[in-house]
Design a protein around this motif. Sequence first.
Motif, PDB file in Angstrom:
ATOM      1  N   GLY A  22      29.329  57.014  17.097  1.00 60.32           N
ATOM      2  CA  GLY A  22      28.911  57.096  15.707  1.00 60.32           C
ATOM      3  C   GLY A  22      29.519  58.220  14.910  1.00 60.32           C
ATOM      4  N   HIS A  23      30.462  58.955  15.511  1.00 66.48           N
ATOM      5  CA  HIS A  23      31.117  60.050  14.804  1.00 66.48           C
ATOM      6  C   HIS A  23      32.411  59.561  14.149  1.00 66.48           C
ATOM      7  N   ARG A  24      33.058  60.470  13.453  1.00 67.61           N
ATOM      8  CA  ARG A  24      34.376  60.208  12.884  1.00 67.61           C
ATOM      9  C   ARG A  24      35.409  60.944  13.727  1.00 67.61           C
ATOM     10  N   ALA A  25      36.579  60.328  13.928  1.00 71.80           N
ATOM     11  CA  ALA A  25      37.620  60.958  14.736  1.00 71.80           C
ATOM     12  C   ALA A  25      38.959  60.810  14.028  1.00 71.80           C
ATOM     13  N   VAL A  26      39.711  61.916  13.956  1.00 71.46           N
ATOM     14  CA  VAL A  26      40.971  61.930  13.222  1.00 71.46           C
ATOM     15  C   VAL A  26      42.064  62.565  14.074  1.00 71.46           C
ATOM     16  N   MET A  27      43.184  61.868  14.213  1.00 71.33           N
ATOM     17  CA  MET A  27      44.381  62.434  14.828  1.00 71.33           C
ATOM     18  C   MET A  27      45.293  62.883  13.705  1.00 71.33           C
ATOM     19  N   LEU A  28      45.554  64.188  13.638  1.00 71.32           N
ATOM     20  CA  LEU A  28      46.398  64.732  12.574  1.00 71.32           C
ATOM     21  C   LEU A  28      47.718  65.201  13.176  1.00 71.32           C
ATOM     22  N   TYR A  29      48.806  64.575  12.745  1.00 69.40           N
ATOM     23  CA  TYR A  29      50.140  64.954  13.198  1.00 69.40           C
ATOM     24  C   TYR A  29      50.737  65.916  12.167  1.00 69.40           C
ATOM     25  N   LEU A  30      51.023  67.133  12.605  1.00 66.03           N
ATOM     26  CA  LEU A  30      51.561  68.164  11.719  1.00 66.03           C
ATOM     27  C   LEU A  30      53.060  68.299  11.972  1.00 66.03           C
ATOM     28  N   VAL A  31      53.853  67.937  10.977  1.00 65.45           N
ATOM     29  CA  VAL A  31      55.307  67.945  11.118  1.00 65.45           C
ATOM     30  C   VAL A  31      55.831  69.331  10.734  1.00 65.45           C
ATOM     31  N   GLN A  32      56.229  70.090  11.760  1.00 67.76           N
ATOM     32  CA  GLN A  32      56.726  71.445  11.542  1.00 67.76           C
ATOM     33  C   GLN A  32      58.247  71.441  11.373  1.00 67.76           C
ATOM     34  N   ARG A  33      58.726  70.706  10.389  1.00 60.43           N
ATOM     35  CA  ARG A  33      60.129  70.784  10.022  1.00 60.43           C
ATOM     36  C   ARG A  33      60.249  70.315   8.568  1.00 60.43           C
ATOM     37  N   THR A  34      61.261  70.814   7.871  1.00 63.57           N
ATOM     38  CA  THR A  34      61.330  70.602   6.431  1.00 63.57           C
ATOM     39  C   THR A  34      62.227  69.438   6.019  1.00 63.57           C
ATOM     40  N   ASP A  35      62.802  68.716   6.974  1.00 68.36           N
ATOM     41  CA  ASP A  35      63.748  67.663   6.640  1.00 68.36           C
ATOM     42  C   ASP A  35      63.227  66.261   6.947  1.00 68.36           C
ATOM     43  N   ALA A  36      61.906  66.100   7.038  1.00 68.01           N
ATOM     44  CA  ALA A  36      61.318  64.793   7.344  1.00 68.01           C
ATOM     45  C   ALA A  36      60.694  64.186   6.089  1.00 68.01           C
ATOM     46  N   GLN A  56      45.351  51.272  20.709  1.00 70.09           N
ATOM     47  CA  GLN A  56      43.971  50.987  21.098  1.00 70.09           C
ATOM     48  C   GLN A  56      42.991  51.875  20.336  1.00 70.09           C
ATOM     49  N   ALA A  57      43.342  53.144  20.187  1.00 74.82           N
ATOM     50  CA  ALA A  57      42.451  54.086  19.506  1.00 74.82           C
ATOM     51  C   ALA A  57      42.265  53.725  18.035  1.00 74.82           C
ATOM     52  N   THR A  58      43.353  53.402  17.357  1.00 78.03           N
ATOM     53  CA  THR A  58      43.231  53.073  15.936  1.00 78.03           C
ATOM     54  C   THR A  58      42.494  51.753  15.736  1.00 78.03           C
ATOM     55  N   GLU A  59      42.637  50.823  16.661  1.00 77.23           N
ATOM     56  CA  GLU A  59      41.877  49.575  16.591  1.00 77.23           C
ATOM     57  C   GLU A  59      40.378  49.846  16.686  1.00 77.23           C
ATOM     58  N   GLN A  60      40.018  50.899  17.416  1.00 79.86           N
ATOM     59  CA  GLN A  60      38.613  51.235  17.601  1.00 79.86           C
ATOM     60  C   GLN A  60      38.083  52.179  16.521  1.00 79.86           C
ATOM     61  N   GLY A  61      38.924  52.523  15.553  1.00 78.81           N
ATOM     62  CA  GLY A  61      38.427  53.300  14.423  1.00 78.81           C
ATOM     63  C   GLY A  61      38.901  54.734  14.338  1.00 78.81           C
ATOM     64  N   VAL A  62      39.740  55.188  15.272  1.00 77.61           N
ATOM     65  CA  VAL A  62      40.306  56.529  15.165  1.00 77.61           C
ATOM     66  C   VAL A  62      41.311  56.532  14.006  1.00 77.61           C
ATOM     67  N   GLU A  63      41.183  57.501  13.125  1.00 85.65           N
ATOM     68  CA  GLU A  63      42.080  57.606  11.974  1.00 85.65           C
ATOM     69  C   GLU A  63      43.303  58.441  12.345  1.00 85.65           C
ATOM     70  N   ALA A  64      44.425  58.162  11.693  1.00 85.60           N
ATOM     71  CA  ALA A  64      45.649  58.924  11.932  1.00 85.60           C
ATOM     72  C   ALA A  64      46.255  59.314  10.594  1.00 85.60           C
ATOM     73  N   ILE A  65      46.522  60.609  10.409  1.00 91.17           N
ATOM     74  CA  ILE A  65      47.145  61.098   9.187  1.00 91.17           C
ATOM     75  C   ILE A  65      48.283  62.041   9.559  1.00 91.17           C
ATOM     76  N   VAL A  66      49.249  62.155   8.670  1.00 92.51           N
ATOM     77  CA  VAL A  66      50.445  62.963   8.928  1.00 92.51           C
ATOM     78  C   VAL A  66      50.677  63.878   7.738  1.00 92.51           C
ATOM     79  N   TYR A  67      50.945  65.147   8.022  1.00 94.90           N
ATOM     80  CA  TYR A  67      51.260  66.108   6.962  1.00 94.90           C
ATOM     81  C   TYR A  67      52.521  66.885   7.310  1.00 94.90           C
ATOM     82  N   LEU A  68      53.302  67.147   6.279  1.00 94.52           N
ATOM     83  CA  LEU A  68      54.525  67.933   6.388  1.00 94.52           C
ATOM     84  C   LEU A  68      54.221  69.398   6.095  1.00 94.52           C
ATOM     85  N   CYS A  69      55.060  70.292   6.620  1.00 92.78           N
ATOM     86  CA  CYS A  69      54.917  71.719   6.378  1.00 92.78           C
ATOM     87  C   CYS A  69      56.014  72.254   5.465  1.00 92.78           C
ATOM     88  N   ASP A  70      55.679  73.264   4.690  1.00 91.59           N
ATOM     89  CA  ASP A  70      56.672  74.135   4.061  1.00 91.59           C
ATOM     90  C   ASP A  70      56.876  75.312   5.006  1.00 91.59           C
TER      91      ASP A  70
END
Length: 232
Positions: free
Chosen positions: A170-184, A203-217
């Motif tokens: 019953g919780h929320r779950a998020v996989m956050l991919y942090l892109v540590q490079r400036t050319d993506a 399988q995880a995303t089908e079950q409701g795990v969220e996935a987000i991606v952020y770039l870095c400066d």
Amino acid sequence: MKFDKPLIPGRLIERYKRFLADVELEDGTVITAHCANPGSMLGLKDAGSRVWLSKSDNPKRKLAYSWELLELDDAMIGINTAHPNRIVEEAILAEQIAELADYEHLRREVKYGKNSRIDLLLQDEAKPDCYVEVKNVHLLRQPGLAEFPDSVTKRGAKHLAELSDMVREGHRAVMLYLVQRTDADRFALAGDIDPAYAEAFAQATEQGVEAIVYLCDISTSEITLSRPLPFA
């Protein structure tokens, strides 16, 4: 995330034994730096590459220097995998991640699952707990396309399964991919490197795990969150 002191430039001689790197400083001195990165660092360890180091004043440290950044063509790349959690935490507290805004409390390294610790746990009385797992990304094999992982990661697949368990509870779950490079400019899973991880992700995303991606400066003075990236 600001670096405590100005970084020191050098040229990479060799990265070896996963956590060690020999670097020649600008004055010709050769030092051994700690490389806080357990991955393969595919494409990021060529001899002669320009690198940036931090230096600790702690006399108890075996290695005073740490490898922080790599300069590659026109890109800056964060090497130190100890930093992403702090970068993301600062961004959440500054309300820079819309998907993770409006939580009252943030806790770090909270035990959960089967002998694991979640990177960040967000809590608020008005909503379910939010379990946030942060993954560092610095692999790029095609122009603009950041990928994860750069080597087989059974631990990563385990985290996906445990995030799925949190969703079922019953919780929320998020996989956050942090892109540590400036050319993506986009992101994808490197399924050819680790098919099992790609399957675990599906399988995880089908079950409701969220996935987000952020770039870095990234600069030699600080690493901060930039903007979200799309999945390719």
